[in-house]
Design an enzyme around this catalytic site. Structure first.
Site, PDB file in Angstrom:
ATOM      1  N   ASP A 175       0.857  -1.204   0.000  1.00 22.35           N
ATOM      2  CA  ASP A 175       0.000   0.000   0.000  1.00 22.35           C
ATOM      3  C   ASP A 175       0.892   1.253   0.000  1.00 22.35           C
ATOM      4  O   ASP A 175       0.634   2.218  -0.721  1.00 22.35           O
ATOM      5  CB  ASP A 175      -0.898   0.051   1.246  1.00 22.35           C
ATOM      6  CG  ASP A 175      -2.059  -0.938   1.189  1.00 22.35           C
ATOM      7  OD1 ASP A 175      -1.827  -2.156   1.302  1.00 22.35           O
ATOM      8  OD2 ASP A 175      -3.212  -0.478   1.015  1.00 22.35           O
ATOM      9  N   THR A 207      -7.825  -4.148  -0.076  1.00 24.77           N
ATOM     10  CA  THR A 207      -6.675  -4.900   0.456  1.00 24.77           C
ATOM     11  C   THR A 207      -7.097  -6.303   0.908  1.00 24.77           C
ATOM     12  O   THR A 207      -6.340  -7.263   0.746  1.00 24.77           O
ATOM     13  CB  THR A 207      -6.038  -4.127   1.635  1.00 24.77           C
ATOM     14  OG1 THR A 207      -5.808  -2.788   1.190  1.00 24.77           O
ATOM     15  CG2 THR A 207      -4.719  -4.730   2.060  1.00 24.77           C
TER      16      THR A 207
END
Ligand code: AMP
Ligand code: MG
Length: 332
Positions: free
Chosen positions: A59, A139
């Site tokens: 990320d 995610t």
């Protein structure tokens, strides 16, 4: 300087983004996607404290790659982005070093950890243009082996005018791993994340609810299954469910893989995050679709990093939109 340009089909002006700027943003999304696909950082994850959501080292790497490009291309534009460097630093020196290595590979150049941390925290200036960045949207999908998206949206004067979604695991137009990009005055396009031919996308023309395919999150906790079921029954939606994580759902509507995406909230105080919708909204609008909240109001992108003034999100191919809004109003 006249910043208006024409789209690849030479039809209409494209917000105030230049074609070269769009090209550089697409390149950055491809590089961020490659980082997510190839780097070990994508399997290194932990749970952030605030909402107990997973975050991976990738990320941070993907956000660094994306914001590095924005600094080069549109340095004065404001940025809303999900991650901040303090959270990465808290994860430990070895994680920071791993992310730095992954970013260097993605941008094919030498980078320092100080640069990476600085890029992650870039928030630009003021003005009427705001970039909404979700380096890895979905995610949970990434970690499960399902869909996720690298999302870059541009909001200009409160309107989503451009979006780019990198979807490494999405199958679209015969390609596996796609970059979908575009906006309301530009049109929407798809190309392989590996590069190649750029093709236009349009939403489906399905107007018969009995044939309509409806999209939903894989994560049931991100919605209201009971309300969804009542809408499906009342409208007579008969094409079945398509479950996909992330803003890849917007890409699916833009490509005509599905006709509706209804996202009720699961609790009254939940407000959708701007970076979960800006890129997708631009892309669906560019493909001829429609986006409102569950009360039929336009999404209000002017209230900071959340859609403070909206109840949920409804995305459609157009013809089915009012039927669903009517059903929602009847259900109350
Ligand atoms: P999806 O893949 O459609 O389930 O959406 C993923 C996104 O849901 C994440 O990027 C989060 O920002 C967002 N999210 C987290 N918690 C919630 C919640 N309670 N309701 C709706 N969305 C949420
Ligand atoms: Mg997200």
């Amino acid at each position: 300087m006249d910043r208006s340009v024409t789209n690849p089909a030479n039809i209409l002006p494209v917000s105030s983004l230049l074609e070269t700027e769009i090209g550089l943003i697409r390149d950055a999304v491809r590089r961020a996607a490659r980082l997510c696909v190839t780097s070990a950082a994508a399997s290194q994850f932990w749970y952030e404290k605030r909402e107990r959501e997973p975050v991976t080292a990738a990320d941070f790497g993907a956000q660094a790659v994306l914001l590095r490009a924005l600094i080069a291309v549109v340095p004065d534009d404001a940025v809303l982005a999900e991650e901040c460097s303090a959270d990465l630093v808290r994860a430990g020196a070895d994680v920071v070093a791993g992310v730095t290595t992954a970013v260097a590979a993605a941008v094919e150049g030498a980078v320092t950890k100080e640069q990476v941390l600085g890029w992650i925290d870039h928030r630009g200036g003021g003005g009427n243009r705001v970039w909404a960045i979700d380096p890895i949207d979905g995610t949970k999908g990434l970690l499960r082996g399902d869909q996720y998206a690298i999302a870059v949206g541009l909001i200009e004067d409160g309107q989503p005018v451009f979006g780019a979604l990198g979807c490494p695991r999405l199958e679209l137009s015969g390609m596996h791993g796609v970059l979908v990009w575009g906006g309301p005055r530009l049109g929407t396009f798809v190309e392989s994340l590996g590069g190649g031919k750029v093709r236009p996308l349009v939403v489906s023309g399905v107007a018969d609810p009995g044939r309509a395919r409806i999209l939903g999150s894989v994560e049931v906790a991100h919605g209201d299954p009971e309300l969804l079921q009542r809408v499906v029954e009342r409208v007579g939606i008969g094409g079945g469910w398509v479950r996909i994580d992330s803003q890849a759902k917007y890409a699916a509507v833009a490509a005509g893989m599905a006709d509706l995406y209804l996202r009720p909230r699961n609790r009254d105080d939940w407000r959708e995050r701007v970076w979960d919708h800006a890129a997708g909204a631009a892309i669906v609008a560019g493909a001829g679709g429609r986006i409102t909240d569950l009360d039929g109001l336009p999404l209000d992108f002017t209230a900071g990093d959340r859609l403070e003034h909206n109840r949920g999100v409804l995305v459609s191919n157009g013809p089915l939109h009012d039927r669903v809004l009517r059903a929602l109003a009847e259900i109350g």
